[in-house]
Design a protein around this motif. Structure first.
Motif, PDB file in Angstrom:
ATOM      1  N   ASN A 341      23.643  42.682  -1.673  1.00  8.98           N
ATOM      2  CA  ASN A 341      22.984  41.374  -1.732  1.00  8.98           C
ATOM      3  C   ASN A 341      21.602  41.495  -2.356  1.00  8.98           C
ATOM      4  N   GLU A 342      20.924  42.562  -1.932  1.00  5.22           N
ATOM      5  CA  GLU A 342      19.565  42.767  -2.450  1.00  5.22           C
ATOM      6  C   GLU A 342      19.607  42.972  -3.960  1.00  5.22           C
ATOM      7  N   VAL A 344      21.985  41.982  -5.895  1.00  6.53           N
ATOM      8  CA  VAL A 344      22.418  40.720  -6.509  1.00  6.53           C
ATOM      9  C   VAL A 344      21.243  39.754  -6.635  1.00  6.53           C
ATOM     10  N   ILE A 345      20.424  39.688  -5.604  1.00  6.15           N
ATOM     11  CA  ILE A 345      19.262  38.793  -5.631  1.00  6.15           C
ATOM     12  C   ILE A 345      18.346  39.165  -6.791  1.00  6.15           C
ATOM     13  N   THR A 346      18.109  40.494  -6.869  1.00  2.00           N
ATOM     14  CA  THR A 346      17.218  40.977  -7.936  1.00  2.00           C
ATOM     15  C   THR A 346      17.790  40.625  -9.305  1.00  2.00           C
ATOM     16  N   MET A 347      19.122  40.828  -9.404  1.00  2.00           N
ATOM     17  CA  MET A 347      19.765  40.595 -10.696  1.00  2.00           C
ATOM     18  C   MET A 347      19.893  39.098 -10.988  1.00  2.00           C
ATOM     19  N   ALA A 348      20.107  38.307  -9.916  1.00  2.00           N
ATOM     20  CA  ALA A 348      20.367  36.884 -10.119  1.00  2.00           C
ATOM     21  C   ALA A 348      19.110  36.088 -10.422  1.00  2.00           C
TER      22      ALA A 348
ATOM     23  N   ILE B  67      14.449  42.144   2.559  1.00  2.00           N
ATOM     24  CA  ILE B  67      15.099  40.893   2.125  1.00  2.00           C
ATOM     25  C   ILE B  67      14.372  39.684   2.706  1.00  2.00           C
ATOM     26  N   ARG B  70      11.162  38.507   1.022  1.00  2.00           N
ATOM     27  CA  ARG B  70      11.241  37.795  -0.260  1.00  2.00           C
ATOM     28  C   ARG B  70      11.253  36.282  -0.017  1.00  2.00           C
ATOM     29  N   PHE B  72      12.799  34.122  -1.718  1.00  2.89           N
ATOM     30  CA  PHE B  72      14.044  33.500  -2.158  1.00  2.89           C
ATOM     31  C   PHE B  72      15.218  34.337  -1.691  1.00  2.89           C
ATOM     32  N   LEU B  74      19.925  34.363  -1.567  1.00  2.00           N
ATOM     33  CA  LEU B  74      21.172  33.801  -2.076  1.00  2.00           C
ATOM     34  C   LEU B  74      21.662  32.734  -1.097  1.00  2.00           C
ATOM     35  N   LEU B 114      28.088  37.790 -10.555  1.00  2.00           N
ATOM     36  CA  LEU B 114      27.291  36.979  -9.650  1.00  2.00           C
ATOM     37  C   LEU B 114      28.044  35.686  -9.353  1.00  2.00           C
ATOM     38  N   VAL B 143      18.135  31.118  -4.940  1.00  2.00           N
ATOM     39  CA  VAL B 143      18.061  31.522  -6.349  1.00  2.00           C
ATOM     40  C   VAL B 143      18.920  30.571  -7.173  1.00  2.00           C
ATOM     41  N   ARG B 145      19.646  28.819 -11.201  1.00  2.00           N
ATOM     42  CA  ARG B 145      19.503  29.047 -12.631  1.00  2.00           C
ATOM     43  C   ARG B 145      19.936  27.766 -13.345  1.00  2.00           C
ATOM     44  N   MET B 167      23.078  30.673  -6.939  1.00  2.00           N
ATOM     45  CA  MET B 167      23.753  31.977  -6.730  1.00  2.00           C
ATOM     46  C   MET B 167      24.216  32.112  -5.271  1.00  2.00           C
ATOM     47  N   PRO B 170      27.622  37.396  -2.222  1.00  4.47           N
ATOM     48  CA  PRO B 170      28.972  37.947  -2.442  1.00  4.47           C
ATOM     49  C   PRO B 170      29.714  38.053  -1.100  1.00  4.47           C
TER      50      PRO B 170
END
Lengths: 453, 172
Positions: A341-342, A344-348, B67, B70, B72, B74, B114, B143, B145, B167, B170
């Protein structure tokens, strides 16, 4: 617990009484019961009448069932003593060879090689009486260790040194015993009370047979003080009494340890004795074995119990570890998910702000620029063949509009590029057009690209 | 039979009897010892599990703290969270001064690396309202886009078509 020192119970079976003695811790116990029609009952009564210890008995017979004689064997006939004695008893209604058991003790005076005369003590025991008594003992559950003549056993009643003569009164008989140290060499039994003259003659004969002129004293047992005084007055030697009080010399002799002069133990009693020994030793071995097995069982059981406890403890630890492992697996799965998840967050997270791009475009479109359509697209790069990693992205802007002049279009494009937000700004089309109101204008199409991820 | 023979016989019988008693005892002891040895061996093999568990816990806390720190995250992949996002999106549209013309929820995109929830939004408004909306959208805790913005010709108030992706977490 201190073990008590006890000997066999010496039992003397007479014509009218049964007597018994036992040495317990150095002290002699005596008892006596009259013999009735039932010998077994009398024996049981005897054994229970005093605090005797154990069931091992030495049985001695006296009275009519036993014949004892001291005989002198001619020189050189010592080896044939038994035959001489058998011949002597031939025809006797009670003690002939088929009716009695014969025991002979022979002592050659001056040694056998010297060829001197031999002294023999012949003892014969009536078989019928012996069998009857053995049966009574067996039925009374007494362990017969040996059978001998009570009169001969009386010599062992107390110890003595050197040549000595003794007078023992027992069960209506007076026994004159003479011997050297522990060895009995002469025995004569007469009805009590023995006359002084006869006693004197018997002592004199004993002295002559033992090779001495006379004895210094006679030791008397079983006769009270008055009787001893009477005997002493008729003798020309001193009268002594045993050092310890001997109530019944025959029973005491039977109870004392020593080798019987003539052993009358029947063969079946010997077999029984052997069987008892085997049983006793077997029982002892079995008991020892049982104790060892018990100890082994207890120790083994304790060890097994300890191992089972240890096993239970280890199983508990194993269960804890199993739970830990399961928890670890779950945690690792969750951790992998969290880490994914971490990532993914960074990438997303977009590498740009669409609001900023839109603001930049709006700001740089001044009065000379009129934007008709604006199209902004966030596109993913095409991956190279076989590439599976993260892909780059780009933001493409397509701007269509009208400008006052071609220069204004160029200046607008340059201004966009100058912001640094766009990597590429291209004026794709620009043509001169007549606008409403009759003024000239420039229709344009600009393509701009911002690199991001 | 002689005395020694009888004694030997008794001794042999006792020996055999004793063996009969002791042998099962020994077997039980051996069996119990083997069980204990096996368990000890297993425990020795798994000795580090507890430490590994503690280390994994510490690592998990570290990741969770990172996490949580942060601003933001998912959007959870659940109908409730998706509905919440849509509601939030409409609030943002109204809050920024735009007029919502149409909002279409597209099928969830799960084919890429993603996973995302894509929403087509048609609004009307001026450039300032759009800018405000975009800023507000970028300020949400999830997040997002903006995949595309298409502004149609017009005067001050124009029609705009936006494709927005949020996003999703997963699925495990």
């Amino acid at each position: 617990m201190k073990r008590r020192k006890v000997g066999n119970i010496g039992i003397v079976i007479g014509d009218d009484t049964i007597r018994a003695a036992q040495l317990v811790d150095g002290r002699l116990l005596f008892t006596s019961v009259p013999i009735g029609d039932n010998a077994k009952k009398s024996l049981r009564q005897l054994v229970s009448s005093a605090p005797f210890i154990g069931r091992n008995v030495m049985v001695g017979l006296e009275g009519r069932a036993v014949l004892i004689e001291s005989i002198v064997l001619p020189p050189g006939t010592a080896r044939d003593a038994r035959k001489v004695c058998t011949d002597r008893l031939k025809g006797d209604p009670l003690f002939s060879a088929d009716k009695a058991v014969l025991g002979v003790a022979v002592e050659t005076m001056g040694g056998d090689a010297a060829g001197g005369q031999a002294l023999a003590i012949m003892a014969a025991m009536n078989k019928e009486r012996l069998v009857e008594m053995m049966k009574a003992c067996r039925e009374s559950e007494l362990n017969v260790q040996g059978v001998e003549s009570a009169a001969l056993a009386a010599w062992r009643a107390w110890p003595g040194k050197g040549l000595q003569v003794r007078l023992v009164r027992s069960a209506g008989h007076d026994m004159v015993l003479a011997g050297n140290d522990e060895k009995l060499l002469f025995c004569r039994i007469v009805d009590a009370p023995v006359l002084p003259a006869e006693l004197r003659a018997t002592i004199g004969r004993a002295a002559s047979l033992l090779g001495t002129e006379s004895f210094s004293h006679v030791t008397i047992a079983g006769i009270d003080e008055v009787g001893r005084a009477e005997i002493a007055s008729g003798l020309d030697i001193d009268v002594h009494v045993p050092a310890q009080n001997i109530e019944d010399a025959a029973a005491a002799g039977m109870a004392a340890e020593g080798v019987p002069l003539a052993d009358f133990t029947p063969p079946e009693e010997r077999v029984l004795r052997e069987k008892r020994r085997v049983r006793k030793v077997g029982m002892a071995m079995a008991a020892g074995c049982g104790v060892l097995l018990l100890a082994a069982g207890v120790l083994g059981g304790q060890h097994i119990s300890s191992l089972k406890d240890r096993k239970a403890s280890l199983e508990q630890q194993r269960d804890v570890i199993k739970a830990d492992r399961q928890q670890l697996d779950e945690l690792n799965t969750r951790l992998a998910r969290e880490e994914a998840n971490e990532a993914v967050i960074t990438m997303a997270r977009p590498g740009h702000r669409m609001s900023t791009l839109f603001a930049l475009i709006s700001q740089k479109a001044n009065k000379a620029i009129s934007l008709e359509t604006i199209k902004l697209e966030d596109k993913e790069d095409m991956p190279p063949p076989g590439y599976t990693g993260p892909l780059g992205r780009r933001v493409e802007a397509r701007l269509n509009g009208l400008a006052s002049s071609g220069l204004a279009v160029r200046q607008f494009a340059d201004a966009l590029l100058a912001t640094g937000a766009f990597a590429d700004v291209r004026v794709e089309a620009s043509e001169r057009v007549l606008l409403a109101g009759g003024t000239d204008g420039e229709r344009f199409r600009i393509y701009a690209r911002a690199e991001t991820h | 039979m002689k005395l020694a023979g009888r004694m030997s016989m008794i001794a042999t019988a006792l020996l055999l009897g004793s063996s009969g008693v002791v042998y099962p005892l020994k077997q039980s002891m051996t069996s119990a010892q083997i069980d204990v040895d096996v368990l000890e061996s297993e425990l020795a093999h798994d000795q580090g599990v507890h430490d590994q568990l503690l280390a994994a816990h510490a690592r998990m806390l570290e990741v969770q703290q990172r996490i949580q720190s942060r601003p933001f995250s998912l959007c959870p992949d659940s109908p409730e969270a998706e509905h919440e996002f849509e509601t939030k999106l409409l609030e943002l549209v109204q809050g920024s001064g735009l007029n919502s013309v149409k909002m279409d929820r597209q099928a969830e995109n799960r084919s890429g690396k993603l996973p995302s929830l894509n929403i087509d939004l048609v609004v009307e408004g001026d450039a300032f309202a759009l800018h405000k909306f975009l800023e507000a959208l970028e300020g949400t805790r999830w997040v997002t886009r903006v995949l595309s913005i298409a502004i149609e010709p017009g005067n001050e108030v124009r029609r705009m078509t936006l494709q927005i992706a949020v996003m999703l977490e997963p699925k495990p």
